[in-house]
Design a protein around this motif. Structure first.
Motif, PDB file in Angstrom:
ATOM      1  N   GLY A  66      29.555 -11.766  80.106  1.00 33.86           N
ATOM      2  CA  GLY A  66      30.389 -10.634  80.463  1.00 33.86           C
ATOM      3  C   GLY A  66      31.718 -10.785  79.763  1.00 33.86           C
ATOM      4  N   ILE A  67      32.550  -9.761  79.858  1.00 32.09           N
ATOM      5  CA  ILE A  67      33.858  -9.795  79.223  1.00 32.09           C
ATOM      6  C   ILE A  67      34.666 -10.979  79.762  1.00 32.09           C
ATOM      7  CG2 ILE A  67      34.951  -8.229  80.879  1.00 32.09           C
ATOM      8  CD1 ILE A  67      36.409  -6.985  78.438  1.00 32.09           C
ATOM      9  N   ASN A  68      35.371 -11.665  78.884  1.00 26.20           N
ATOM     10  CA  ASN A  68      36.178 -12.835  79.243  1.00 26.20           C
ATOM     11  C   ASN A  68      35.361 -13.914  79.944  1.00 26.20           C
ATOM     12  OD1 ASN A  68      38.530 -11.677  78.175  1.00 26.20           O
ATOM     13  ND2 ASN A  68      38.866 -10.543  80.072  1.00 26.20           N
ATOM     14  N   PHE A  69      34.061 -13.974  79.658  1.00 28.53           N
ATOM     15  CA  PHE A  69      33.150 -14.974  80.225  1.00 28.53           C
ATOM     16  C   PHE A  69      33.100 -14.934  81.744  1.00 28.53           C
ATOM     17  CE2 PHE A  69      34.468 -16.657  76.086  1.00 28.53           C
ATOM     18  CZ  PHE A  69      33.227 -16.777  75.485  1.00 28.53           C
ATOM     19  N   GLU A  70      33.317 -13.733  82.305  1.00 25.26           N
ATOM     20  CA  GLU A  70      33.273 -13.584  83.766  1.00 25.26           C
ATOM     21  C   GLU A  70      31.962 -14.125  84.323  1.00 25.26           C
ATOM     22  OE1 GLU A  70      33.478 -10.088  87.113  1.00 25.26           O
ATOM     23  OE2 GLU A  70      34.402  -9.746  85.175  1.00 25.26           O
ATOM     24  N   LYS A  71      30.858 -13.779  83.671  1.00 19.81           N
ATOM     25  CA  LYS A  71      29.545 -14.346  83.973  1.00 19.81           C
ATOM     26  C   LYS A  71      28.929 -14.765  82.651  1.00 19.81           C
ATOM     27  CE  LYS A  71      29.490 -13.335  88.370  1.00 19.81           C
ATOM     28  NZ  LYS A  71      29.925 -14.329  89.298  1.00 19.81           N
ATOM     29  N   THR A  72      28.272 -15.903  82.629  1.00 22.08           N
ATOM     30  CA  THR A  72      27.588 -16.356  81.425  1.00 22.08           C
ATOM     31  C   THR A  72      26.176 -16.811  81.790  1.00 22.08           C
ATOM     32  OG1 THR A  72      28.415 -18.614  81.654  1.00 22.08           O
ATOM     33  CG2 THR A  72      29.695 -17.131  80.264  1.00 22.08           C
ATOM     34  N   ALA A  73      25.303 -16.738  80.818  1.00 26.45           N
ATOM     35  CA  ALA A  73      23.935 -17.198  81.006  1.00 26.45           C
ATOM     36  C   ALA A  73      23.322 -17.488  79.650  1.00 26.45           C
ATOM     37  CB  ALA A  73      23.110 -16.133  81.722  1.00 26.45           C
ATOM     38  N   VAL A  74      22.355 -18.378  79.648  1.00 28.92           N
ATOM     39  CA  VAL A  74      21.515 -18.575  78.478  1.00 28.92           C
ATOM     40  C   VAL A  74      20.093 -18.334  78.947  1.00 28.92           C
ATOM     41  CG1 VAL A  74      20.655 -20.175  76.746  1.00 28.92           C
ATOM     42  CG2 VAL A  74      23.073 -20.206  77.361  1.00 28.92           C
ATOM     43  N   LYS A  75      19.486 -17.308  78.405  1.00 32.46           N
ATOM     44  CA  LYS A  75      18.083 -17.019  78.686  1.00 32.46           C
ATOM     45  C   LYS A  75      17.256 -17.757  77.646  1.00 32.46           C
ATOM     46  CE  LYS A  75      18.478 -13.886  81.989  1.00 32.46           C
ATOM     47  NZ  LYS A  75      17.672 -13.868  83.207  1.00 32.46           N
ATOM     48  N   TYR A  76      16.082 -18.216  78.049  1.00 29.68           N
ATOM     49  CA  TYR A  76      15.193 -18.954  77.153  1.00 29.68           C
ATOM     50  C   TYR A  76      13.842 -18.273  77.185  1.00 29.68           C
ATOM     51  CZ  TYR A  76      13.314 -23.061  74.752  1.00 29.68           C
ATOM     52  OH  TYR A  76      12.758 -23.916  73.834  1.00 29.68           O
ATOM     53  N   VAL A  77      13.413 -17.725  76.058  1.00 32.71           N
ATOM     54  CA  VAL A  77      12.135 -17.019  75.983  1.00 32.71           C
ATOM     55  C   VAL A  77      11.320 -17.548  74.806  1.00 32.71           C
ATOM     56  CG1 VAL A  77      12.968 -14.912  77.100  1.00 32.71           C
ATOM     57  CG2 VAL A  77      13.136 -15.131  74.616  1.00 32.71           C
ATOM     58  N   TYR A  78      10.023 -17.359  74.905  1.00 27.76           N
ATOM     59  CA  TYR A  78       9.100 -17.752  73.846  1.00 27.76           C
ATOM     60  C   TYR A  78       8.661 -16.477  73.133  1.00 27.76           C
ATOM     61  CZ  TYR A  78       9.117 -21.817  76.845  1.00 27.76           C
ATOM     62  OH  TYR A  78       9.522 -22.881  77.617  1.00 27.76           O
ATOM     63  N   VAL A  79       8.870 -16.437  71.824  1.00 30.74           N
ATOM     64  CA  VAL A  79       8.571 -15.228  71.061  1.00 30.74           C
ATOM     65  C   VAL A  79       7.266 -15.416  70.294  1.00 30.74           C
ATOM     66  CG1 VAL A  79       9.392 -13.631  69.300  1.00 30.74           C
ATOM     67  CG2 VAL A  79      11.016 -14.658  70.896  1.00 30.74           C
ATOM     68  N   ASN A  80       6.297 -14.575  70.632  1.00 31.22           N
ATOM     69  CA  ASN A  80       5.018 -14.521  69.930  1.00 31.22           C
ATOM     70  C   ASN A  80       5.005 -13.254  69.086  1.00 31.22           C
ATOM     71  OD1 ASN A  80       3.809 -16.842  71.321  1.00 31.22           O
ATOM     72  ND2 ASN A  80       3.931 -15.519  73.112  1.00 31.22           N
ATOM     73  N   ASP A  81       4.032 -13.129  68.210  1.00 27.46           N
ATOM     74  CA  ASP A  81       3.955 -11.950  67.352  1.00 27.46           C
ATOM     75  C   ASP A  81       3.732 -10.681  68.164  1.00 27.46           C
ATOM     76  OD1 ASP A  81       4.100 -10.765  64.800  1.00 27.46           O
ATOM     77  OD2 ASP A  81       1.922 -10.815  64.568  1.00 27.46           O
ATOM     78  N   ASP A  82       3.085 -10.799  69.325  1.00 22.44           N
ATOM     79  CA  ASP A  82       2.769  -9.615  70.130  1.00 22.44           C
ATOM     80  C   ASP A  82       3.439  -9.574  71.496  1.00 22.44           C
ATOM     81  OD1 ASP A  82       1.382 -11.674  71.352  1.00 22.44           O
ATOM     82  OD2 ASP A  82      -0.530 -10.591  71.452  1.00 22.44           O
ATOM     83  N   SER A  83       4.288 -10.564  71.810  1.00 21.10           N
ATOM     84  CA  SER A  83       4.898 -10.599  73.145  1.00 21.10           C
ATOM     85  C   SER A  83       6.112 -11.515  73.201  1.00 21.10           C
ATOM     86  CB  SER A  83       3.871 -11.064  74.184  1.00 21.10           C
ATOM     87  OG  SER A  83       3.464 -12.394  73.902  1.00 21.10           O
ATOM     88  N   VAL A  84       6.878 -11.328  74.275  1.00 19.98           N
ATOM     89  CA  VAL A  84       7.992 -12.217  74.613  1.00 19.98           C
ATOM     90  C   VAL A  84       7.683 -12.732  76.012  1.00 19.98           C
ATOM     91  CG1 VAL A  84      10.478 -12.406  74.993  1.00 19.98           C
ATOM     92  CG2 VAL A  84       9.598 -10.855  73.220  1.00 19.98           C
ATOM     93  N   VAL A  85       7.683 -14.058  76.180  1.00 19.06           N
ATOM     94  CA  VAL A  85       7.278 -14.686  77.433  1.00 19.06           C
ATOM     95  C   VAL A  85       8.459 -15.445  78.025  1.00 19.06           C
ATOM     96  CG1 VAL A  85       5.652 -16.313  78.484  1.00 19.06           C
ATOM     97  CG2 VAL A  85       4.927 -14.912  76.536  1.00 19.06           C
ATOM     98  N   GLY A  86       8.607 -15.373  79.347  1.00 19.34           N
ATOM     99  CA  GLY A  86       9.747 -15.978  80.028  1.00 19.34           C
ATOM    100  C   GLY A  86       9.613 -17.460  80.318  1.00 19.34           C
ATOM    101  N   ASN A  87      10.659 -17.984  80.966  1.00 19.51           N
ATOM    102  CA  ASN A  87      10.784 -19.395  81.332  1.00 19.51           C
ATOM    103  C   ASN A  87      11.436 -19.468  82.705  1.00 19.51           C
ATOM    104  OD1 ASN A  87      12.643 -21.903  81.451  1.00 19.51           O
ATOM    105  ND2 ASN A  87      11.237 -22.409  79.790  1.00 19.51           N
TER     106      ASN A  87
END
Length: 134
Positions: free
Chosen positions: A86-107
């Motif tokens: 968010g603006i001024n780092f009010e909230k921060t996160a790092v999302k981690y996903v696995y990218v395949n040719d036909d999909s994006v999968v969560g963690n």
């Protein structure tokens, strides 16, 4: 130059996946793409949006992660770190996903919160709302 005149409709972004409520992208969630990453001109963009648990999507803090098609050609299924803030780092996160040719999968880490290296993070404050072909 007229506003919007720089857009070439022949190479406009395609929406390959969209969810109007957003997904945390935990390990049980998958975004199945309508076209493969390898079919895109350059790759994909993951569109993250601010989210308030209990309330839903917010109309601010849009974040974008570019993933080149090289990723699926050479490292299909490998994890991709997606920094969201968010603006001024009010909230921060790092999302981690696995990218395949036909999909994006969560963690499972995509709903966690805490403090690491003196940085507070709230992964539940951002959700994936779209995947664009670019």
């Amino acid at each position: 130059m007229k506003r919007g005149s720089y857009i070439n409709p022949n190479i406009a972004n395609k929406i390959l996946w969209e969810d109007t409520e957003g997904k945390y992208m935990h390990s049980g969630q998958r975004a199945n793409l309508s076209e493969r990453v390898s079919q895109q001109r350059n790759g994909i963009i993951l569109v993250w949006q601010a989210y308030t648990p209990g309330s839903g999507l917010e109309n601010y803090w849009m974040n974008y992660t570019y993933v080149p098609k090289w990723q699926t050609a050479n490292r299909e299924g490998y994890g991709v770190c997606c920094f969201c803030s968010g603006i001024n780092f009010e909230k921060t996160a790092v999302k981690y996903v696995y990218v395949n040719d036909d999909s994006v999968v969560g963690n499972d880490n995509n709903t966690s919160s805490g403090t690491q290296s003196s940085i507070n993070y709230n992964a539940d404050r951002f959700v994936l709302v779209a995947v664009l072909g670019v």
